[in-house]
Write a protein that holds these residues in place. Structure first.
Motif, short mmCIF file in Angstrom:
data_model
loop_
_atom_site.label_atom_id
_atom_site.label_comp_id
_atom_site.label_asym_id
_atom_site.label_seq_id
_atom_site.Cartn_x
_atom_site.Cartn_y
_atom_site.Cartn_z
N TYR A 125 67.28 -51.07 29.36
CA TYR A 125 65.70 -51.25 30.08
C TYR A 125 65.07 -50.57 29.35
CZ TYR A 125 62.62 -51.56 33.79
OH TYR A 125 61.84 -51.17 35.16
N ILE A 171 63.64 -44.43 30.44
CA ILE A 171 62.58 -44.26 30.88
C ILE A 171 61.93 -42.91 31.41
CG2 ILE A 171 63.54 -46.74 32.64
CD1 ILE A 171 64.45 -44.62 34.88
N VAL A 199 57.97 -42.27 36.80
CA VAL A 199 58.19 -43.51 37.10
C VAL A 199 58.14 -43.92 38.63
CG1 VAL A 199 58.54 -45.09 35.19
CG2 VAL A 199 60.52 -44.61 37.10
N SER A 200 58.35 -45.13 39.38
CA SER A 200 58.77 -45.40 40.90
C SER A 200 60.10 -45.68 40.81
CB SER A 200 57.75 -46.70 41.62
OG SER A 200 58.97 -47.65 41.04
N GLN A 254 62.17 -54.78 27.98
CA GLN A 254 62.17 -54.64 29.35
C GLN A 254 64.07 -54.24 29.13
OE1 GLN A 254 58.34 -52.62 31.39
NE2 GLN A 254 60.46 -53.40 32.39
N SER A 255 64.15 -55.81 29.85
CA SER A 255 65.68 -56.31 30.39
C SER A 255 66.67 -56.45 28.85
CB SER A 255 65.56 -57.24 31.22
OG SER A 255 65.16 -58.13 30.79
N SER A 297 65.92 -50.20 39.13
CA SER A 297 65.49 -51.83 38.38
C SER A 297 66.86 -51.52 37.56
CB SER A 297 64.40 -52.47 38.77
OG SER A 297 64.38 -52.22 39.37
N ALA A 298 66.13 -50.19 36.28
CA ALA A 298 66.92 -49.64 35.03
C ALA A 298 68.49 -49.85 35.56
CB ALA A 298 66.17 -48.37 34.52
N ASP A 348 61.76 -47.42 42.88
CA ASP A 348 62.33 -48.44 42.65
C ASP A 348 62.42 -49.11 41.05
OD1 ASP A 348 62.50 -49.02 45.62
OD2 ASP A 348 60.76 -49.72 45.52
N GLU A 349 61.61 -48.29 39.89
CA GLU A 349 61.97 -48.51 38.97
C GLU A 349 63.42 -47.87 37.96
OE1 GLU A 349 59.56 -49.45 34.36
OE2 GLU A 349 58.54 -48.70 36.56
N SER A 366 60.98 -48.12 30.38
CA SER A 366 59.84 -48.03 31.40
C SER A 366 58.57 -48.76 31.23
CB SER A 366 59.81 -47.18 32.24
OG SER A 366 59.74 -46.57 31.10
N SER A 367 57.57 -49.28 31.67
CA SER A 367 56.19 -50.48 31.31
C SER A 367 55.71 -48.57 29.88
CB SER A 367 55.17 -50.39 32.23
OG SER A 367 54.79 -49.13 33.10
#
Length: 218
Positions: free
Chosen positions: A129, A107, A111-112, A212-213, A118-119, A114-115, A131-132
């Motif tokens: 994972y 990531i 990134v935030s 991503q996941s 999530s990762a 929260d992301e 990130s975008s």
């Protein structure tokens, strides 16, 4: 992943401000427990050996031993610990090399929070994972999925191989025998003209097949 059994996380980054900021932010999440911080890879490894984190969140650019080289050290000594790279670099080379060495995710530092959480949650449960921003890089040279000369089952097996699973793990995830998995593995190698597991992993990454996941194993 709850208050009773929080996810133990170790932070490794040679920038004190990044470490302090990350720790402060992550400690606001009740299901995340920061068990230590380190500015060098070897220092992080020593802390990890005593705290046994589920996830190591690690930068790439560090003195003495960089983050990519450190992945193998962590995987050798703490095979159950998942490595999540946190970097400012979005180059395909860094991303692919990190995964090839055993990282479960990558990531970007912009990134935030929260992301990031999530990762951490994703890799702690055995998934991958990205990130975008990283996903965008991986998809730049993506080949159309329908052009991939693999069956649906072979495609599933390839994704699980790329996520670092053994034949036994793949067999359990897909509800088939390990012998069948090995047959699929051989057929995939033959179809793609690839001889090694590392080569299969690189193929999956370069063709944007690692999501991503990660693959759904449930």
């Amino acid at each position: 992943m709850n208050k009773t059994h929080p996810i133990k996380v170790l932070l490794v980054d040679n920038h004190p401000l990044v470490l302090d900021g990350l720790r402060a932010l992550l400690e606001t999440y009740p299901h995340i427990a920061v068990v230590g911080v380190a500015r060098l890879a070897r220092e992080g490894l020593e802390i990890a050996q005593s705290t046994l984190p589920a996830v190591v969140l690690m930068d790439i650019n560090m003195p003495q031993i960089n983050g990519i080289e450190a992945i193998e050290l962590f995987k050798e000594q703490l095979p159950d610990t998942r490595i999540l790279m946190l970097s400012m670099h979005d180059s395909r080379e860094y991303i692919s090399t990190s995964v090839m060495h055993g990282a479960s995710g990558y990531i970007l530092k912009d990134v935030s929070t929260d992301e990031i959480v999530s990762a951490i949650e994703a890799v702690a449960t055995g998934k991958t994972y990205f990130s975008s921003g990283v996903a965008d890089v991986l998809l730049e040279r993506r080949t159309a999925e329908n052009a991939l000369p693999l069956t649906t089952r072979e495609h599933d097996v390839l994704l699980l191989i790329a996520a670092g699973n053994s034949n036994r793990d793949i067999a359990l995830a897909l509800g088939i025998s390990a012998t069948t998995v090995e047959t699929h593995r051989k057929n995939i190698k033959k179809k793609l003209n690839i001889t090694s597991t590392a080569g299969l992993t690189r193929y999956a990454i370069e063709n944007g097949l690692v999501s991503q996941s990660g693959p759904d194993t449930h």
